[in-house]
Design a protein around this motif. Structure first.
Motif, PDB file in Angstrom:
ATOM      1  N   GLY A  30      23.941  22.901 -26.871  1.00 27.75           N
ATOM      2  CA  GLY A  30      22.664  23.427 -26.403  1.00 27.75           C
ATOM      3  C   GLY A  30      21.955  22.571 -25.376  1.00 27.75           C
ATOM      4  N   PHE A  61      12.181  29.789 -29.825  1.00 32.44           N
ATOM      5  CA  PHE A  61      13.325  29.242 -29.097  1.00 32.44           C
ATOM      6  C   PHE A  61      14.466  30.260 -29.035  1.00 32.44           C
ATOM      7  CE2 PHE A  61      17.365  27.068 -28.687  1.00 32.44           C
ATOM      8  CZ  PHE A  61      17.185  26.619 -27.382  1.00 32.44           C
ATOM      9  N   ASN A 105      16.898  16.049 -24.610  1.00 32.42           N
ATOM     10  CA  ASN A 105      15.524  15.782 -25.079  1.00 32.42           C
ATOM     11  C   ASN A 105      15.258  14.290 -25.228  1.00 32.42           C
ATOM     12  OD1 ASN A 105      14.713  18.567 -27.348  1.00 32.42           O
ATOM     13  ND2 ASN A 105      14.620  18.383 -25.144  1.00 32.42           N
ATOM     14  N   SER A 155      13.755  17.275 -20.654  1.00 32.46           N
ATOM     15  CA  SER A 155      15.071  17.899 -20.810  1.00 32.46           C
ATOM     16  C   SER A 155      15.941  17.385 -19.675  1.00 32.46           C
ATOM     17  CB  SER A 155      14.934  19.423 -20.782  1.00 32.46           C
ATOM     18  OG  SER A 155      16.176  20.032 -21.055  1.00 32.46           O
ATOM     19  N   GLU A 177       7.839  17.563 -23.790  1.00 28.77           N
ATOM     20  CA  GLU A 177       9.308  17.582 -23.772  1.00 28.77           C
ATOM     21  C   GLU A 177       9.844  17.029 -22.471  1.00 28.77           C
ATOM     22  OE1 GLU A 177      11.394  21.501 -23.627  1.00 28.77           O
ATOM     23  OE2 GLU A 177      12.600  20.739 -25.277  1.00 28.77           O
ATOM     24  N   TYR A 206      16.662  31.793 -18.616  1.00 26.62           N
ATOM     25  CA  TYR A 206      17.152  30.623 -19.363  1.00 26.62           C
ATOM     26  C   TYR A 206      18.678  30.698 -19.494  1.00 26.62           C
ATOM     27  CZ  TYR A 206      17.252  26.726 -22.570  1.00 26.62           C
ATOM     28  OH  TYR A 206      17.519  25.503 -23.142  1.00 26.62           O
ATOM     29  N   TYR A 250      12.409  27.241 -17.136  1.00 33.27           N
ATOM     30  CA  TYR A 250      11.345  26.714 -18.003  1.00 33.27           C
ATOM     31  C   TYR A 250       9.974  27.318 -17.672  1.00 33.27           C
ATOM     32  CZ  TYR A 250      14.915  23.526 -19.549  1.00 33.27           C
ATOM     33  OH  TYR A 250      16.078  23.012 -20.080  1.00 33.27           O
TER      34      TYR A 250
HETATM   35  C1  AVJ Z   1      17.018  23.105 -26.980  1.00 32.27           C
HETATM   36  C2  AVJ Z   1      16.257  21.088 -26.055  1.00 32.27           C
HETATM   37  C3  AVJ Z   1      18.092  22.193 -25.074  1.00 32.27           C
HETATM   38  O1  AVJ Z   1      15.619  21.458 -23.230  1.00 32.27           O
HETATM   39  O2  AVJ Z   1      16.302  23.360 -22.489  1.00 32.27           O
HETATM   40  C4  AVJ Z   1      13.957  25.429 -23.822  1.00 32.27           C
HETATM   41  C5  AVJ Z   1      14.548  23.400 -25.319  1.00 32.27           C
HETATM   42  N1  AVJ Z   1      12.500  23.874 -23.967  1.00 32.27           N
HETATM   43  N2  AVJ Z   1      12.920  25.757 -23.074  1.00 32.27           N
HETATM   44  C6  AVJ Z   1      15.931  22.626 -23.406  1.00 32.27           C
HETATM   45  C7  AVJ Z   1      13.695  24.220 -24.394  1.00 32.27           C
HETATM   46  C8  AVJ Z   1      12.028  24.827 -23.160  1.00 32.27           C
HETATM   47  C9  AVJ Z   1      15.928  23.196 -24.818  1.00 32.27           C
HETATM   48  N3  AVJ Z   1      16.796  22.391 -25.727  1.00 32.27           N
END
Ligand code: AVJ
Length: 336
Positions: free
Chosen positions: A170, A55, A175, A293, A291, A64, A215
């Motif tokens: 963040g 991460f 999530n 987001s 996940e 990102y 992503y």
């Molecule tokens: C840490 C949950 C905010 O959702 O963007 C980053 C995790 N997953 N890339 C998000 C995440 C894929 C991130 N968070």
């Protein structure tokens, strides 16, 4: 922590509420998640030591944007936020490396307001590392870390030593789906006394291309991060999932206003999860969700805050409106 006869009190205390708890809840969550249709695994299990490192690498990727932009917003507004709230301590949910938190800790300490920091994170290594780094950086800082799950262990956060700023940065709140956000925001509201504030970082609704690129990075780090879920299951539950047999899939679900990450089986396979005495069959192309987001607007957040008994106090965003920090307090809590 070893006691010493002389010198100042230990600047670091860490309470672990999760070592055994994790395994129990991982087992339950994996069992029920894999029995569902579609299959679903909770994103908090990405973050073992390797997942936390992956991460961190994600946050450095050019695609990102949330981490960089949130950092920029904090660099510009951190001091103003601290001057507005005048916190005597900062509690942070899911700080990870807590790199961004210095933009709040610096002014709190320099203005002589407070010296306590309480990180709450599921990753024991993350809490340890950030505690050690921060007490080395700030002579006066005391860190009381809580290794726990903010959806389960809010009641283990030590009692406030004074006015509190709870930071939830963040975009991690994304999530959680709406019902779980509502439960968490109410629980956080219940922790606030007048004057206390909640600072939440949220990724904002924007064009699909920009969101999906974040992503689906070209270096494949997010794909590795996604597959790390399988390694965590293998390591803790004696599974034989082959990460190489799953493709990373991430897309923007515009209707639900959220990124979804999935792992897609490349071929028919049968896997065994020994600790659960569980056999799981995947068909080629079958997907399991790892996940969500969620993405927000100012209006959607104002509504969610209101429903939780909170009130938006101020809103900080970047010039392009990609990401926001919102400061909220108990509804009707004066001086504005
Ligand atoms: C840490 C949950 C905010 O959702 O963007 C980053 C995790 N997953 N890339 C998000 C995440 C894929 C991130 N968070």
């Amino acid at each position: 922590m070893t006691g010493v006869a002389t010198g100042p009190p230990e600047p670091v205390q860490i309470d672990v509420h999760l070592r055994d708890g994790t395994l129990a809840s991982l087992a339950d969550d994996v069992r029920s998640g894999l029995s569902r249709n579609p299959r679903e695994l909770p994103p908090k299990y990405f973050y073992d030591a390797r997942g936390s490192e992956l991460f961190e690498r994600i946050t450095e990727l050019p695609e990102y944007y949330p981490s960089q932009i949130e950092q920029d917003i904090l660099d510009v507004a951190g001091q103003a936020i601290v001057e507005l709230v005048r916190p005597q301590e900062i509690v942070e949910l899911g700080p990870g490396s807590a790199r961004k938190t210095t933009a709040l800790l610096n002014p709190m300490i320099e203005l002589g307001l407070g010296t306590r920091y309480v990180p709450v994170d599921v990753s024991e290594s993350a809490v340890q590392d950030c505690a050690e780094r921060l007490v080395a950086t700030y002579d006066s800082l005391a860190v009381h870390g809580v290794v726990g799950d903010f959806e389960r262990h809010l009641d283990r956060v030590p009692p406030a030593s004074g006015r509190r700023l709870i930071a939830f940065l963040g975009g991690t709140i994304g999530n959680l789906d709406h019902p779980r956000r509502s439960v968490l925001l109410r629980a956080l509201r219940a922790q606030l006394v007048p004057g206390d504030r909640l600072l939440v970082g949220t990724d904002l609704v924007k064009d699909r291309e920009r969101l999906e690129a974040a992503y689906n990075d070209s270096a494949g780090v997010t794909a590795e991060f996604n597959r790390n879920m399988l390694r965590v299951i293998n390591a803790h539950l004696d599974g034989d999932l082959d990460p190489d047999l799953f493709d990373h899939v991430a897309f923007y679900n515009e209707h639900a206003r959220r990124i979804e990450m999935w792992l897609r089986a490349r071929e028919d396979m049968s896997v065994r999860i020994e600790a659960l005495e569980m056999e799981v069959d995947f068909e080629a192309g079958e997907e399991m969700r790892t996940e969500i987001s969620c993405k927000f607007t100012r209006e959607s957040l104002v509504r969610e805050y209101r429903d939780a008994g909170l009130e938006l106090v101020s809103w900080y965003t970047d010039p392009d409106g990609l990401f926001a920090l919102s400061l909220a307090g108990p509804a009707g809590d004066g001086d504005r």
